[in-house]
Design an enzyme around this catalytic site. Structure first.
Site, PDB file in Angstrom:
ATOM      1  CD  GLU A   1      10.558  -5.759  -0.342  1.00 18.58           C
ATOM      2  OE1 GLU A   1      10.753  -6.887  -0.768  1.00 18.58           O
ATOM      3  OE2 GLU A   1       9.663  -5.015  -0.777  1.00 18.58           O
TER       4      GLU A   1
ATOM      5  N   GLY B   1       0.828  -1.203   0.000  1.00 19.22           N
ATOM      6  CA  GLY B   1       0.000   0.000   0.000  1.00 19.22           C
ATOM      7  C   GLY B   1       0.862   1.252   0.000  1.00 19.22           C
TER       8      GLY B   1
ATOM      9  CE  LYS C   1       3.789  -0.228   2.982  1.00 20.00           C
ATOM     10  NZ  LYS C   1       3.358   1.180   2.845  1.00 20.00           N
TER      11      LYS C   1
ATOM     12  N   GLY D   1       0.934   4.525   5.083  1.00 15.50           N
ATOM     13  CA  GLY D   1      -0.405   3.947   5.274  1.00 15.50           C
ATOM     14  C   GLY D   1      -0.553   3.147   6.554  1.00 15.50           C
TER      15      GLY D   1
HETATM   16  P1  ATP Z   1       6.374   3.306   4.498  1.00 13.16           P
HETATM   17  O1  ATP Z   1       5.872   2.471   3.361  1.00 13.16           O
HETATM   18  O2  ATP Z   1       6.745   4.679   4.056  1.00 13.16           O
HETATM   19  O3  ATP Z   1       7.402   2.629   5.330  1.00 13.16           O
HETATM   20  P2  ATP Z   1       4.239   2.596   6.323  1.00 13.16           P
HETATM   21  O4  ATP Z   1       2.994   2.240   5.582  1.00 13.16           O
HETATM   22  O5  ATP Z   1       5.065   1.477   6.831  1.00 13.16           O
HETATM   23  O6  ATP Z   1       5.111   3.598   5.452  1.00 13.16           O
HETATM   24  P3  ATP Z   1       4.140   3.480   9.061  1.00 13.16           P
HETATM   25  O7  ATP Z   1       5.597   3.504   9.273  1.00 13.16           O
HETATM   26  O8  ATP Z   1       3.366   2.382   9.681  1.00 13.16           O
HETATM   27  O9  ATP Z   1       3.781   3.568   7.503  1.00 13.16           O
HETATM   28  O10 ATP Z   1       3.571   4.887   9.560  1.00 13.16           O
HETATM   29  C1  ATP Z   1       2.169   5.166   9.524  1.00 13.16           C
HETATM   30  C2  ATP Z   1       1.953   6.507  10.223  1.00 13.16           C
HETATM   31  O11 ATP Z   1       2.249   6.374  11.600  1.00 13.16           O
HETATM   32  C3  ATP Z   1       2.813   7.628   9.694  1.00 13.16           C
HETATM   33  O12 ATP Z   1       1.960   8.757   9.509  1.00 13.16           O
HETATM   34  C4  ATP Z   1       3.802   7.917  10.792  1.00 13.16           C
HETATM   35  O13 ATP Z   1       4.030   9.290  10.908  1.00 13.16           O
HETATM   36  C5  ATP Z   1       3.101   7.423  12.039  1.00 13.16           C
HETATM   37  N1  ATP Z   1       4.050   6.856  12.998  1.00 13.16           N
HETATM   38  C6  ATP Z   1       4.915   5.829  12.785  1.00 13.16           C
HETATM   39  N2  ATP Z   1       5.592   5.536  13.900  1.00 13.16           N
HETATM   40  C7  ATP Z   1       5.156   6.393  14.864  1.00 13.16           C
HETATM   41  C8  ATP Z   1       5.441   6.586  16.260  1.00 13.16           C
HETATM   42  N3  ATP Z   1       6.325   5.820  16.896  1.00 13.16           N
HETATM   43  N4  ATP Z   1       4.788   7.565  16.916  1.00 13.16           N
HETATM   44  C9  ATP Z   1       3.883   8.327  16.287  1.00 13.16           C
HETATM   45  N5  ATP Z   1       3.543   8.195  14.986  1.00 13.16           N
HETATM   46  C10 ATP Z   1       4.165   7.239  14.272  1.00 13.16           C
END
Ligand code: ATP
Length: 568
Positions: free
Chosen positions: A483, A353, A359, A357
């Site tokens: 990944e 996604g 993940k 988002g």
């Molecule tokens: P990517 O593909 O870019 O790695 P992702 O889908 O894995 O993104 P996440 O890392 O799960 O996304 O982050 C989702 C949301 O949660 C983001 O808006 C991020 O700012 C927020 N976020 C992530 N970790 C924290 C945290 N420890 N405290 C507060 N907000 C967080």
């Protein structure tokens, strides 16, 4: 947190008692000196002998007292540092999200030291000082009240001059401490992120920022030096002033025959003896305030909430499922909304996604780094909280590109967290399974090769394969593969995916996927967008039914084709 734990209280109490007794002996010395001088004819050399014994007793008591005190202080520091570190290692992960690691570390090291200094130096000096002051002043009055009055009148003047100087010195010492902490953490951060500095050509701005810290430290040091330069001669001046007054007034009295030479000499000794305790009094209150601040900070660290260790249900192989899970990091902005997903045993489940988002948040929840807000994460049909947290995390191996390599050797990295000892043969088998053995053998130091901070001496692909080898050693039932968004080159990607696929055979895999190659052969793919799961199925099913997934895949294909064209 108590300033001194009960088992150290006795040790500190004994040490303080010895120090206080040594001060009492110190008070007696000038009196015996007077007897030795004035009563020479009647006492012979008995007083000199007594004086010698008293000096020896005082010296022995003082060194015993101060060593015992230092030992109690060091033991208390060791116990407090270990206790707080142990507590924090089990603290909720959310606590660390809002902390700067360097600051936390400096508090644990420096604040415990502040408390030690207070207990071992300031309290002792204060108590011993009170004994010396009260004892000496009483002795002086008994010896000759008129000469004592002249001296005691000068005391407030001395305190009046010394106190502001030592207060200002204390203030600068505190500012210096903060300045040193700031400069140190600035330097550490710049060296740690040297790649970032260089890639952004930020050497000059970083240099200016660090220079700014150094210049602040320089200005503070100069002020501290100035105070030191003023205070020593001032104390000496006051001392000579007191000696001069005693000599002038006392000398006249000796000439007039109303004061003995012995009394005059013991007065002089008392003046020298009073100097230290008077200085100690003025620094005591500042150090008390510092100790209070340090204790308050350490108290908050000791009260940080720790992770829920879960129940003790039997952890047998089973499926994992998210049921209507809603989660927010800060209790306000929802990151996952009613997320439902199934991770059957021995299947490969991919989560794809748009960026941001949520993940990786799903990975955080599987690892139980955070509790869910509503809904449940179920394992074998029971809430995951029914399972012991340590055993739970032992069943999972996390493979990602970030933050998963420690400074140390390849051996240190492979055995990280393993409680059992592992033979070199087992390490080599794991490296072989991860497709890394030939490369590690080619390093001059083999398994003992230093990988640098965050594994900077390894390639991205090697870092991932080290983690794959670690997962083999951990013999984890579940593999979480987060990944990296950054692309590895085609060769490295191929090496990683070959060793990963081998690892995943007969294991359950949860893959946060960015690359098409990883997504295509997953058993189930979940598409996560806008905090919801909007699609689920195999690659072919989603291509046929999910427009955003199709666009997502097509963008990937275009990106891969573009990359292939750019690669000569
Ligand atoms: P990517 O593909 O870019 O790695 P992702 O889908 O894995 O993104 P996440 O890392 O799960 O996304 O982050 C989702 C949301 O949660 C983001 O808006 C991020 O700012 C927020 N976020 C992530 N970790 C924290 C945290 N420890 N405290 C507060 N907000 C967080």
């Amino acid at each position: 947190m108590e300033v001194a734990a009960p088992r150290f209280k006795t040790m500190i109490g004994v040490a303080q008692l010895i120090t206080v007794l040594s001060s009492a002996v110190g008070v007696a010395i000038p009196l015996v000196l007077k007897q030795a001088i004035d009563g020479r004819q009647t006492t012979g050399f008995r007083m000199e002998l007594a004086l010698l014994v008293l000096f020896l007793v005082q010296a022995i008591m003082e060194s015993t007292g101060s060593f015992l005190m230092a030992r109690a202080g060091e033991a208390q520091v060791l116990a407090t540092r270990s206790r707080i570190t142990h507590h924090l290692l089990f603290a909720n992960k959310s606590f660390f999200d809002h902390q700067v690691g360097d600051d936390l570390a400096s508090h644990i090291v420096a604040d415990t030291n502040t408390i030690r200094e207070f207990l071992t130096q300031n309290v002792t000096l204060f108590v011993a000082g009170i004994v010396t002051i009260v004892g000496s002043v009483t002795a002086l009055i008994i010896l000759d009240w008129r000469l004592s009055l002249v001296m005691i009148a000068a005391l407030p003047l001395a305190v009046l001059v010394i106190t502001p100087i030592s207060n200002v010195s204390e203030k600068y010492a505190k500012l210096m401490q903060d300045g040193v902490a700031q400069a140190t953490s600035g330097l550490a951060e710049s060296f740690r992120t040297i790649e970032l500095v260089k890639a952004n050509t930020a050497e000059a701005t970083t240099n200016r920022r660090l220079d700014h810290n150094f210049k602040r430290l320089y200005r503070l040091s100069l002020r501290t030096d100035l105070m030191d330069a003023i205070s020593s001669p001032t104390v000496l001046l006051l001392l000579f002033g007191a000696v001069a007054v005693i000599f002038l007034y006392g000398g006249q009295r000796v000439a007039a025959g109303t004061l003995s030479v012995g009394t005059l000499m013991s007065f002089l000794v008392y003046v020298f003896q009073l100097l230290n305790p008077l200085g100690g009094l003025s620094t005591f209150f500042a150090s008390y305030a510092r100790m209070k601040g340090a204790t308050a900070k350490l108290n908050t660290l000791e009260n940080v909430a720790v992770e829920d260790t879960g129940g003790d249900a039997q952890l047998t192989p089973g499926p994992l499922a998210f049921r209507d899970v809603t989660f927010s990091y800060d209790g306000q902005r929802p990151i996952l909304n009613d997320v439902t997903l199934n991770i059957p045993l021995n299947k490969k489940v991919a989560i794809v996604g748009p960026s941001g988002g949520g993940k990786s948040t799903i990975v955080d929840l599987i690892e139980r780094f955070y509790p869910v807000n509503t809904g449940t994460i179920a394992y074998d049909d029971r809430n995951v909280t029914a399972y012991n947290l340590t055993k739970w995390r032992q069943a999972f191996a996390l493979v990602s590109q970030d933050n998963n390599i420690i400074a140390g050797t390849i051996r240190d990295n492979l055995t990280f967290g393993l409680e059992r000892s592992v033979t070199d043969d087992a390490l080599k088998t794991a490296l072989n399974q991860a497709g890394l053995l030939a490369e590690v053998t080619a390093f001059p130091d083999g398994l003992n090769t230093d990988v640098g901070e965050n594994g900077t001496l390894l390639s991205g692909g090697q870092k991932q394969r080290i983690q794959i080898a670690r997962a083999y050693l951990k013999n984890a039932r579940y593999i979480i593969f987060d990944e990296a968004t950054a692309n590895l080159d085609a060769d490295a990607e191929h090496q990683v995916s070959v060793s990963l696929n081998q690892l995943l055979t007969n294991r359950t895999a949860i893959i946060v996927a960015h690359r098409l190659s990883t997504i295509v052969d997953a058993d189930i793919i979940y598409f996560l967008e806008n905090h919801h799961i909007t699609g689920c199925g195999t690659h072919d099913q989603l291509m046929a039914t999910h427009a955003t997934y199709r666009r997502f895949v097509n963008e990937q294909i275009i990106h891969v084709q573009k990359q292939a064209k750019e690669t000569p």
